[in-house]
Design an enzyme around this catalytic site. Structure first.
Site, mmCIF file in Angstrom:
data_model
loop_
_atom_site.group_PDB
_atom_site.id
_atom_site.type_symbol
_atom_site.label_atom_id
_atom_site.label_comp_id
_atom_site.label_asym_id
_atom_site.label_seq_id
_atom_site.Cartn_x
_atom_site.Cartn_y
_atom_site.Cartn_z
ATOM 1 N N ALA A 43 0.815 -1.254 0.090
ATOM 2 C CA ALA A 43 -0.153 0.125 -0.045
ATOM 3 C C ALA A 43 0.889 1.193 0.112
ATOM 4 C CB ALA A 43 -0.954 -0.025 1.285
ATOM 5 N N TYR A 44 2.056 1.342 0.885
ATOM 6 C CA TYR A 44 2.835 2.451 0.896
ATOM 7 C C TYR A 44 3.611 2.584 -0.431
ATOM 8 C CZ TYR A 44 6.935 5.315 2.241
ATOM 9 O OH TYR A 44 7.849 6.276 2.543
ATOM 10 N N ALA A 45 4.065 1.133 -1.014
ATOM 11 C CA ALA A 45 4.835 1.500 -2.325
ATOM 12 C C ALA A 45 4.001 1.847 -3.462
ATOM 13 C CB ALA A 45 5.451 0.042 -2.653
ATOM 14 N N SER B 193 1.603 4.001 -3.190
ATOM 15 C CA SER B 193 1.401 5.501 -3.030
ATOM 16 C C SER B 193 2.512 6.269 -3.600
ATOM 17 C CB SER B 193 1.213 6.060 -1.577
ATOM 18 O OG SER B 193 2.018 5.849 -0.673
#
Length: 244
Positions: A151-153, A155
């Site tokens: 999820a972070y990557a 973004s």
């Protein structure tokens, strides 16, 4: 006498953003210290800059709120006369495997990291004076593909795409737009919740066999924002000690 450059730095109350603000100030820029909630920490950054003879002001802004970001730029123009450098260092990181990831966490993180970056970029390309520089912050996780970072990557992949397109959209104005993608960096946020063995393992991953420091990242940002970085444009600079 040449006009003093003015830098707006979001997420500047702590960690990498804090060091970026201090480094740009040490190299002669007036700095607007953007922060979300830590008013005390932002005020401390302003004190450090002013005690060293520089000029700084702290302004609160949720980067995903377009009115707050416009007010942040308004403050820079009112206090210092304009904006030459914008560094979007504000961001959120929530980790977890895809199968178990809370979609409310996904939405709130993407609100800050994707919408927030877009809002700051939009204001930057509207307001940065000709000859200026815009720098966003991505992550080297995009190349490492660690589990739990999807999820972070995602973004930050969006951050890179938006940044490189923005570089093409400011054609003819002598404005550079780049993104810096740090590797594992020894900030309070990064070290929180990690045991010594995990930190040591991550530190040994790059060929230089250490974690990055906020100063390492700030130095790269200052290069892109300064006179020596004028021929670097529309690029992703992976500042990670050779980890990927």
């Amino acid at each position: 006498m040449s006009q003093q450059r003015v830098a707006v730095v979001t997420g500047a109350s702590r960690g990498i953003g804090r060091q970026i603000a201090l480094t740009l100030a040490s190299r002669g820029s007036a700095v607007v210290v953007g922060y979300a909630g830590r008013e005390d920490a932002a005020a401390q950054v302003v004190r450090e800059v002013t005690e060293a003879g520089g000029r700084a002001v702290a302004v609160q802004a949720d980067i995903a709120d377009e009115k707050a970001v416009a007010a942040l730029f308004d403050a820079a123009e009112a206090e210092f006369g304009g904006v030459d450098v914008v560094v979007n260092s504000a961001g959120r990181m929530v980790l977890g495997p895809i199968a178990e990831f809370d979609l409310d966490d996904l939405d709130s993180m993407h609100r800050t990291n994707i919408r927030g970056t877009f809002v700051v970029l939009r204001e930057a390309v509207r307001r940065v004076r000709d000859g200026g520089a815009v720098v966003t912050l991505s992550t080297s996780i995009l190349g490492l593909q660690f589990p739990a970072y999807a999820a972070y990557a995602a973004s930050k992949g969006a951050v890179e795409a938006m940044t490189l397109i923005a570089a093409r959209e400011v054609r003819g104005r002598d404005i550079t737009v780049n993104t810096v993608a740090p590797g594992p960096t020894a900030t309070e946020l990064f070290l929180e919740g990690k045991d010594e063995a995990t930190v040591e393992r991550l530190a040994k991953t790059p060929p230089l066999e250490r974690l990055g420091t906020p100063q390492d990242i700030a130095g790269a940002v200052a290069f892109l924002a300064g006179p020596d970085g004028r021929w670097v444009n529309g690029q992703v600079l992976r500042v990670n000690g050779g980890i990927v």
